[in-house]
Each structure stands twice: as structure tokens, then as C-alpha cells.
Design a protein around this motif. Sequence first.
Motif, PDB file in Angstrom:
ATOM      1  N   ALA A 111      13.399  10.189  -6.845  1.00 26.67           N
ATOM      2  CA  ALA A 111      13.885  11.563  -6.883  1.00 26.67           C
ATOM      3  C   ALA A 111      14.449  12.003  -5.537  1.00 26.67           C
ATOM      4  O   ALA A 111      14.852  13.166  -5.371  1.00 26.67           O
ATOM      5  CB  ALA A 111      12.757  12.495  -7.298  1.00 26.67           C
ATOM      6  N   GLY A 112      14.479  11.095  -4.567  1.00 28.92           N
ATOM      7  CA  GLY A 112      15.056  11.398  -3.267  1.00 28.92           C
ATOM      8  C   GLY A 112      14.111  12.051  -2.288  1.00 28.92           C
ATOM      9  O   GLY A 112      14.552  12.617  -1.288  1.00 28.92           O
ATOM     10  N   LYS A 113      12.812  11.950  -2.545  1.00 30.05           N
ATOM     11  CA  LYS A 113      11.830  12.565  -1.652  1.00 30.05           C
ATOM     12  C   LYS A 113      11.283  11.534  -0.662  1.00 30.05           C
ATOM     13  O   LYS A 113      11.181  10.345  -0.972  1.00 30.05           O
ATOM     14  CB  LYS A 113      10.657  13.146  -2.453  1.00 30.05           C
ATOM     15  CG  LYS A 113      11.055  14.046  -3.606  1.00 30.05           C
ATOM     16  CD  LYS A 113      11.828  15.274  -3.155  1.00 30.05           C
ATOM     17  CE  LYS A 113      12.105  16.196  -4.335  1.00 30.05           C
ATOM     18  NZ  LYS A 113      12.924  17.377  -3.940  1.00 30.05           N
ATOM     19  N   HIS A 114      10.911  11.993   0.517  1.00 37.45           N
ATOM     20  CA  HIS A 114      10.117  11.184   1.431  1.00 37.45           C
ATOM     21  C   HIS A 114       8.687  11.182   0.897  1.00 37.45           C
ATOM     22  O   HIS A 114       8.255  12.130   0.235  1.00 37.45           O
ATOM     23  CB  HIS A 114      10.170  11.759   2.840  1.00 37.45           C
ATOM     24  CG  HIS A 114      11.570  11.893   3.381  1.00 37.45           C
ATOM     25  ND1 HIS A 114      12.304  10.809   3.790  1.00 37.45           N
ATOM     26  CD2 HIS A 114      12.358  12.997   3.559  1.00 37.45           C
ATOM     27  CE1 HIS A 114      13.490  11.223   4.218  1.00 37.45           C
ATOM     28  NE2 HIS A 114      13.542  12.534   4.089  1.00 37.45           N
ATOM     29  N   VAL A 115       7.930  10.114   1.209  1.00 37.78           N
ATOM     30  CA  VAL A 115       6.622   9.946   0.571  1.00 37.78           C
ATOM     31  C   VAL A 115       5.565   9.511   1.578  1.00 37.78           C
ATOM     32  O   VAL A 115       5.790   8.596   2.375  1.00 37.78           O
ATOM     33  CB  VAL A 115       6.701   8.913  -0.580  1.00 37.78           C
ATOM     34  CG1 VAL A 115       5.314   8.619  -1.143  1.00 37.78           C
ATOM     35  CG2 VAL A 115       7.627   9.414  -1.687  1.00 37.78           C
ATOM     36  N   VAL A 116       4.403  10.179   1.492  1.00 35.84           N
ATOM     37  CA  VAL A 116       3.163   9.722   2.123  1.00 35.84           C
ATOM     38  C   VAL A 116       2.194   9.396   0.998  1.00 35.84           C
ATOM     39  O   VAL A 116       1.973  10.224   0.111  1.00 35.84           O
ATOM     40  CB  VAL A 116       2.561  10.783   3.060  1.00 35.84           C
ATOM     41  CG1 VAL A 116       1.122  10.414   3.440  1.00 35.84           C
ATOM     42  CG2 VAL A 116       3.403  10.938   4.311  1.00 35.84           C
ATOM     43  N   VAL A 117       1.610   8.206   1.033  1.00 34.14           N
ATOM     44  CA  VAL A 117       0.631   7.799   0.035  1.00 34.14           C
ATOM     45  C   VAL A 117      -0.733   7.717   0.703  1.00 34.14           C
ATOM     46  O   VAL A 117      -0.872   7.125   1.781  1.00 34.14           O
ATOM     47  CB  VAL A 117       0.983   6.417  -0.574  1.00 34.14           C
ATOM     48  CG1 VAL A 117       0.035   6.085  -1.727  1.00 34.14           C
ATOM     49  CG2 VAL A 117       2.418   6.386  -1.053  1.00 34.14           C
ATOM     50  N   ASP A 118      -1.734   8.319   0.071  1.00 33.61           N
ATOM     51  CA  ASP A 118      -3.085   8.150   0.595  1.00 33.61           C
ATOM     52  C   ASP A 118      -3.468   6.679   0.478  1.00 33.61           C
ATOM     53  O   ASP A 118      -2.930   5.941  -0.344  1.00 33.61           O
ATOM     54  CB  ASP A 118      -4.065   9.021  -0.203  1.00 33.61           C
ATOM     55  CG  ASP A 118      -5.333   9.333   0.582  1.00 33.61           C
ATOM     56  OD1 ASP A 118      -5.662   8.560   1.508  1.00 33.61           O
ATOM     57  OD2 ASP A 118      -6.000  10.325   0.274  1.00 33.61           O
ATOM     58  N   LYS A 119      -4.427   6.268   1.321  1.00 32.08           N
ATOM     59  CA  LYS A 119      -4.890   4.893   1.223  1.00 32.08           C
ATOM     60  C   LYS A 119      -5.777   4.750  -0.012  1.00 32.08           C
ATOM     61  O   LYS A 119      -6.380   5.736  -0.459  1.00 32.08           O
ATOM     62  CB  LYS A 119      -5.609   4.456   2.499  1.00 32.08           C
ATOM     63  CG  LYS A 119      -6.859   5.295   2.836  1.00 32.08           C
ATOM     64  CD  LYS A 119      -8.071   4.910   2.020  1.00 32.08           C
ATOM     65  CE  LYS A 119      -9.056   6.011   1.896  1.00 32.08           C
ATOM     66  NZ  LYS A 119     -10.071   5.776   0.856  1.00 32.08           N
ATOM     67  N   PRO A 120      -5.863   3.560  -0.624  1.00 30.38           N
ATOM     68  CA  PRO A 120      -5.052   2.377  -0.315  1.00 30.38           C
ATOM     69  C   PRO A 120      -3.611   2.582  -0.782  1.00 30.38           C
ATOM     70  O   PRO A 120      -3.346   3.403  -1.663  1.00 30.38           O
ATOM     71  CB  PRO A 120      -5.743   1.262  -1.106  1.00 30.38           C
ATOM     72  CG  PRO A 120      -6.318   1.961  -2.299  1.00 30.38           C
ATOM     73  CD  PRO A 120      -6.766   3.309  -1.773  1.00 30.38           C
ATOM     74  N   PHE A 121      -2.705   1.843  -0.182  1.00 25.42           N
ATOM     75  CA  PHE A 121      -1.283   1.930  -0.490  1.00 25.42           C
ATOM     76  C   PHE A 121      -1.067   1.953  -1.999  1.00 25.42           C
ATOM     77  O   PHE A 121      -0.358   2.811  -2.533  1.00 25.42           O
ATOM     78  CB  PHE A 121      -0.608   0.705   0.151  1.00 25.42           C
ATOM     79  CG  PHE A 121       0.887   0.753   0.211  1.00 25.42           C
ATOM     80  CD1 PHE A 121       1.613   1.848  -0.212  1.00 25.42           C
ATOM     81  CD2 PHE A 121       1.583  -0.335   0.733  1.00 25.42           C
ATOM     82  CE1 PHE A 121       2.995   1.863  -0.133  1.00 25.42           C
ATOM     83  CE2 PHE A 121       2.970  -0.334   0.818  1.00 25.42           C
ATOM     84  CZ  PHE A 121       3.673   0.769   0.381  1.00 25.42           C
ATOM     85  N   CYS A 122      -1.680   1.030  -2.707  1.00 25.15           N
ATOM     86  CA  CYS A 122      -1.564   0.918  -4.158  1.00 25.15           C
ATOM     87  C   CYS A 122      -2.660  -0.029  -4.637  1.00 25.15           C
ATOM     88  O   CYS A 122      -3.681  -0.177  -3.951  1.00 25.15           O
ATOM     89  CB  CYS A 122      -0.169   0.463  -4.570  1.00 25.15           C
ATOM     90  SG  CYS A 122       0.480  -0.856  -3.533  1.00 25.15           S
ATOM     91  N   LEU A 123      -2.457  -0.706  -5.774  1.00 23.05           N
ATOM     92  CA  LEU A 123      -3.496  -1.582  -6.311  1.00 23.05           C
ATOM     93  C   LEU A 123      -3.312  -3.044  -5.957  1.00 23.05           C
ATOM     94  O   LEU A 123      -4.279  -3.802  -5.943  1.00 23.05           O
ATOM     95  CB  LEU A 123      -3.564  -1.443  -7.839  1.00 23.05           C
ATOM     96  CG  LEU A 123      -4.015  -0.097  -8.386  1.00 23.05           C
ATOM     97  CD1 LEU A 123      -4.097  -0.169  -9.916  1.00 23.05           C
ATOM     98  CD2 LEU A 123      -5.353   0.339  -7.802  1.00 23.05           C
TER      99      LEU A 123
END
Length: 347
Positions: free
Chosen positions: A87-99
Motif C-alpha cells: 500500500a506504499g507505507k513504511h513499516v516497523v514490525v515488532d519482534k520477531p520479524f515473522c515466523l
Amino acid sequence: MVSNVNAAIVGFGNAGRIFHTPLIRAASGLNLHTIVSSRPADVLAAVPGVRVVPDLETALSDPEIDLVVIATPNAMHAPQALAALRAGKHVVVDKPFCLNLDEAESLMVEAKSSGRLLSVFHNRRWDADFLTVQRLITDDKLGEITRLVSRFDRFRPKLRDRWREQDVPGAGLWFDLGPHLVDQMLCLFGKPVSLMADMARQRDGSVVDDYFNVTLKYERLRVTVSASVLTPAAGPRFEVHGTKGTFVKYGLDPQEDALKAGGDPTDPSFGIDGHEGSYWPVIIDDHVGMNESVMSERGRHLSFYEAIAAALMDDAPNPVLPEEAYEVMRILELGQLSAHEGTEVHL
């Protein structure tokens, strides 16, 4: 680059409420624009006047939102971060990054192709005790490090009704505290040669790991990261042994408890750790090593979001690169494999 960063937090559980909300509100250059939650009354009771929307799609369709912070259960990190990037947004992901590594790689590819910032909330790089250990190692106070033990022990004998303790993807202590401890060690020493992991379900009725002890092996250095929820009398948070001396530190970083109590991250006293560490120099010839008190660095999780704002407004460096978070995910995956097979795993 943008002149002012409007942020949306997705999820208002412990991570969104305790960490992301106060830190974003305190960070210069960031504006908490929207919170995505199905419980608007709870949000407004904690953050009066904030805009609350019921779903991610509504936030992603808002052109005023620049940055999306994913603070939802771990299994939702990758799909929601991917949708935000697209969608064109910058992103911060909480830890953990993913699975897993496949999800991590797909996010990195999308961030690169879309030209958007992607970062991971490894906030404990700015813990008081870790910054102190980092300073001692950088200043060569301890010499060559031969052994480091990093513990994160608590006493929570009763199971709680929350997703982290349920049999769902990404639950368990290794995916909760493991990312913090592993990321800190990678910052200090880089990637290990191999690892050996032990994980267990120790509480009655537990369906996820609530104990882990993982040894990261380097050429000569040995690092142990461990965590337990059944340790009434916790050992040292850090033991760092080197050819010139030993540093021992008790007590956890104070910032989480301060945020829970409503502390202001911009207060000059915020993040000051009252638990001094102890340093024992090695005895060489006639020099007698004496126990010295070591004042802790000031912890400052706020630095992460200040750096995010600077990256978006002034083209400053990303404080936590996705490639760094990818290496943490690699250790998490291999740790699970080692514990399952009961074998040492080489990187």
C-alpha cells in the motif's frame, strides 16, 4: 522523505499499548495518527483523542498515514507487513520479524521493490545493561571475551489466557524473548559457527516452550542465552568473562516496568538502572584484582523511534536493518531444529 511522520499502530495488546504507543508519542518527528483495534473503548481510555479504526484496510487506504507499526500476534506480522508495504507505507514490525525465513525474505524483497523503509523493533539494543556490556567490550575493559551468559528469568508459574501461551504459530518463550537475546549477541559478536539448543515445557498444562537454553558457538567464544518463567530467584542478567576480567550484572532493564507504570520516556531519569554491575579484574603478577562497581549506561528505547523518524525525514540510517532481523530469524529457526533433533546445528 517526508517532513512529518504520521504513524498508525496495528494492534493494542501489550506490545502496542506498553511499548509502541508511549514511545511513538514521545519521539520527535513522529505523530501517533491512528490505532487499529477492535476495542476502541479500551484504546480511547488509554489514549484519549486518538483516531481508532477497526481494521488494517482502513488505515492502509488513508493517504495521511506514512508509517505502519505491526504490533499484532506473531503469525500476523508477515501478511500485515506485506499488505502495508504494497500500500506504499513504511513499516516497523515488532519482534520477531515473522515466523520463518521465507516470510522474512518476501518482506525484504517487497520493501526493496517498493522503495519503502522496513525495520524491526529490536528495542533491547537500547537496554541499559546491554549498552553497558557493549561499552565494556568496546573499551577493551575485559580483554578477549571467552564466555558470556545472558539470562532473562521470571517467575510466572500460572498459565495465562493469552495467545503467547497457546498452541498457535509463533507462540512460546523462544519466539518471545529469544529474538531479544539473540539480536543482542549478533550485535556484539556476529554470526556463530554453530548452536545447540534445549527447550522445554515446564509448567503444568503448558502447550508451548516456557524454558530455553541455547549455546552459540564461535571459534573460541561460547555464548549462552537462556530464559525461564519458573525461576523465583533469578541469576545474573549478564555474566561476561574475558582475559582481563569479569563483569556481572543482576536485575532487568527498568524501562518495561517504567512504561507499564506510565513513565515518560523523555524524562531525564527514565531508563536509569539502579542496579550497578560488578567488575573483577584478573590478578596478574603483583596486581591484585579488586571488585569495582560499574555504573550502567542509561537505557533508551526511545532511540529506536527517534532513529526511525530521522531515517524517514532526513535519510538517516535505518536503526534495525531487515537483513539483521533476518539473521535473528535464522537463529530462531535453527534453534527449534536443534532442540527438536537434540543435535548441534552448523550455520
